[in-house]
Design a protein around this motif. Structure first.
Motif, short mmCIF file in Angstrom:
data_model
loop_
_atom_site.label_atom_id
_atom_site.label_comp_id
_atom_site.label_asym_id
_atom_site.label_seq_id
_atom_site.Cartn_x
_atom_site.Cartn_y
_atom_site.Cartn_z
N THR A 8 0.83 -1.20 0.00
CA THR A 8 0.00 0.00 0.00
C THR A 8 0.88 1.26 0.00
OG1 THR A 8 -1.71 -1.17 1.25
CG2 THR A 8 -1.81 1.24 1.24
N GLY A 9 0.53 2.21 -0.87
CA GLY A 9 1.29 3.44 -0.95
C GLY A 9 2.46 3.39 -1.93
N LYS A 10 2.72 2.22 -2.50
CA LYS A 10 3.81 2.08 -3.46
C LYS A 10 3.24 2.08 -4.89
CE LYS A 10 6.75 1.40 -0.09
NZ LYS A 10 7.64 2.51 0.34
N THR A 11 3.99 2.69 -5.80
CA THR A 11 3.62 2.70 -7.22
C THR A 11 4.58 1.81 -7.99
OG1 THR A 11 2.71 4.94 -7.12
CG2 THR A 11 3.38 4.13 -9.28
N ALA A 12 4.02 0.93 -8.81
CA ALA A 12 4.82 -0.03 -9.56
C ALA A 12 4.56 0.10 -11.06
CB ALA A 12 4.51 -1.45 -9.12
N LEU A 13 5.62 0.11 -11.84
CA LEU A 13 5.53 0.04 -13.30
C LEU A 13 6.07 -1.30 -13.76
CD1 LEU A 13 5.22 1.13 -16.21
CD2 LEU A 13 7.48 2.20 -15.94
N ILE A 14 5.24 -2.01 -14.52
CA ILE A 14 5.65 -3.30 -15.08
C ILE A 14 5.63 -3.16 -16.59
CG2 ILE A 14 5.22 -5.78 -15.20
CD1 ILE A 14 3.35 -3.75 -12.63
N THR A 15 6.79 -3.20 -17.23
CA THR A 15 6.82 -3.04 -18.68
C THR A 15 6.34 -4.31 -19.36
OG1 THR A 15 9.14 -3.78 -18.88
CG2 THR A 15 8.75 -1.42 -18.49
N GLY A 16 5.71 -4.12 -20.52
CA GLY A 16 5.20 -5.26 -21.27
C GLY A 16 4.20 -6.08 -20.46
N SER A 17 3.22 -5.38 -19.87
CA SER A 17 2.34 -6.06 -18.91
C SER A 17 0.91 -6.21 -19.39
CB SER A 17 2.36 -5.32 -17.57
OG SER A 17 2.19 -3.93 -17.72
N ALA A 32 -1.44 -7.02 -3.69
CA ALA A 32 -0.68 -6.65 -2.49
C ALA A 32 -0.89 -5.19 -2.11
CB ALA A 32 0.80 -6.93 -2.71
N GLY A 33 -1.70 -4.47 -2.89
CA GLY A 33 -2.05 -3.10 -2.55
C GLY A 33 -1.33 -2.02 -3.29
N ALA A 34 -0.44 -2.38 -4.21
CA ALA A 34 0.31 -1.37 -4.94
C ALA A 34 -0.56 -0.68 -5.99
CB ALA A 34 1.52 -2.00 -5.64
N ARG A 35 -0.24 0.57 -6.25
CA ARG A 35 -0.77 1.27 -7.42
C ARG A 35 0.04 0.75 -8.61
NH1 ARG A 35 1.02 6.98 -9.27
NH2 ARG A 35 -0.66 7.68 -10.66
N VAL A 36 -0.65 0.22 -9.61
CA VAL A 36 0.03 -0.52 -10.67
C VAL A 36 -0.12 0.18 -12.01
CG1 VAL A 36 -0.01 -2.66 -12.00
CG2 VAL A 36 -0.14 -2.75 -9.51
N LEU A 81 4.14 10.23 -18.33
CA LEU A 81 2.91 9.71 -17.75
C LEU A 81 3.10 9.29 -16.30
CD1 LEU A 81 1.68 7.55 -20.77
CD2 LEU A 81 0.67 9.69 -19.96
N LEU A 82 4.31 8.85 -15.95
CA LEU A 82 4.58 8.32 -14.61
C LEU A 82 5.98 8.77 -14.20
CD1 LEU A 82 2.90 6.39 -12.73
CD2 LEU A 82 4.40 4.55 -13.52
N PRO A 83 6.11 9.98 -13.67
CA PRO A 83 7.43 10.56 -13.40
C PRO A 83 8.26 9.80 -12.36
CG PRO A 83 5.75 12.27 -13.47
CD PRO A 83 5.03 10.96 -13.45
N THR A 84 7.62 9.21 -11.37
CA THR A 84 8.35 8.46 -10.34
C THR A 84 7.63 7.15 -10.05
OG1 THR A 84 7.16 9.49 -8.49
CG2 THR A 84 9.19 10.59 -9.25
N VAL A 85 8.42 6.16 -9.67
CA VAL A 85 7.87 4.88 -9.23
C VAL A 85 8.68 4.40 -8.03
CG1 VAL A 85 7.06 4.23 -11.54
CG2 VAL A 85 9.31 3.46 -10.75
N ASP A 86 8.07 3.54 -7.26
CA ASP A 86 8.78 2.88 -6.15
C ASP A 86 9.29 1.52 -6.56
OD1 ASP A 86 8.00 4.84 -3.93
OD2 ASP A 86 6.04 4.26 -4.73
N ILE A 87 8.58 0.91 -7.51
CA ILE A 87 8.91 -0.45 -7.96
C ILE A 87 8.93 -0.45 -9.48
CG2 ILE A 87 8.14 -2.87 -8.00
CD1 ILE A 87 6.51 -2.08 -5.36
N LEU A 88 10.04 -0.88 -10.05
CA LEU A 88 10.16 -0.99 -11.50
C LEU A 88 10.46 -2.44 -11.85
CD1 LEU A 88 10.51 0.10 -14.41
CD2 LEU A 88 12.91 0.55 -13.84
N VAL A 89 9.57 -3.04 -12.64
CA VAL A 89 9.78 -4.41 -13.10
C VAL A 89 10.02 -4.38 -14.60
CG1 VAL A 89 8.86 -6.75 -13.21
CG2 VAL A 89 8.27 -5.27 -11.26
#
Length: 266
Positions: A8-17, A32-36, A81-89
């Motif tokens: 919760t509270g984390k932003t995740a970018l998953i490329t090719g998703s 798990a509560g992430a902003r995806v 579109l998404l200047p910052t992320v906490d999780i990059l996959v």
């Protein structure tokens, strides 16, 4: 003790998703509560995948990032579109069988642009803010082919080998900052693309279950599972590594390969 993964509270970018492993990872992180942020090349494809995720995980916070991140322009659009992320996959990747002596220079370049440089660009762009905040997770989805180079697609295997070095190098770059960088070494996985790949190698005369067994027996006999891995099984490891629970795991190549790579240690 209960192991609870809360993003919760984390932003995740998953490329090719929009499909396959990437879509499964997006679902796992959303649960798990992430902003995806769902990513793909076309707005229509991204919207369809995002709607499916919202239906699968009610209440999920989903961002649509339609950008071809294998190009400089696409990476720039993703950052807009998404200047910052906490999780990059870094999941984006292409594969396909080609005889070794028929792989052209253009093919080699294309595989490195998509499979290697796309992840390098985004990691280079997002890491500084992660280190400033003192927390972040970067993951590269690699493959058993990085270690066991397949004769039918060495250009793919070598591009994944490169990612192991890229991941380790970035992990050293952010040492001591609270940011972790890891590779997830996935074994033969059941996706639509792999079904097509198996059909190209094995033909389509056999039912899928028999075709899968024959593919594993003939082309991936090292697998201890003796079946294809489901995308959700890869997503489970990615979700764990994205969490605070994995704070001491960095610079690693974590295997979800069904025992395919014949080694005692990673």
């Amino acid at each position: 003790m209960t192991m609870l993964i809360d993003l919760t509270g984390k932003t995740a970018l998953i490329t090719g998703s929009t499909q396959g492993i990437g879509a499964a990872i997006a679902t796992g992180l959303a649960r798990a509560g992430a902003r995806v942020a769902v990513n793909g090349r076309t707005a229509a494809g991204v919207r369809k995948a995002a709607d499916a995720l919202r239906a699968d995980v009610p209440g999920a916070d989903v961002v649509e990032v339609d950008a071809d991140v294998s190009t400089d322009e696409g990476a720039a659009r993703a950052l807009d579109l998404l200047p910052t992320v906490d999780i990059l996959v870094n999941n984006l990747g292409i594969f396909g069988p080609t005889p070794a002596l028929e792989i052209s220079d253009d093919d080699w370049r294309r595989y490195f642009e998509v499979n290697v440089l796309a992840g390098v660009r985004l990691t280079r762009a997002y890491l500084p803010a992660m280190t400033e905040r003192g927390w972040g997770r970067v993951q590269f989805i690699v493959s058993d082919s990085a270690v066991v180079i397949p004769t039918e697609m060495i250009h793919y295997g070598v591009s994944k080998t490169a990612l192991l070095g890229v991941s380790r190098g970035f992990a050293k770059t952010v040492a001591g900052t609270g940011v972790t960088v890891n590779s997830v070494l996935a074994g033969p996985t059941h996706t639509g693309g792999v079904e097509t790949f198996v059909a190209e190698l094995m033909g389509e005369s056999l039912p899928w279950e028999e075709r899968q067994r024959e593919f594993m027996r003939q082309h991936r006999p090292q697998s201890l599972l003796q079946r294809l891995i489901e995308p959700e099984e890869i997503a489970n490891m990615v979700t764990y590594l994205a969490s605070p629970l994995a704070s001491a795991t960095t610079g690693a190549a974590v295997r979800v390969d069904g025992g395919y790579v014949d080694a005692i240690v990673p």
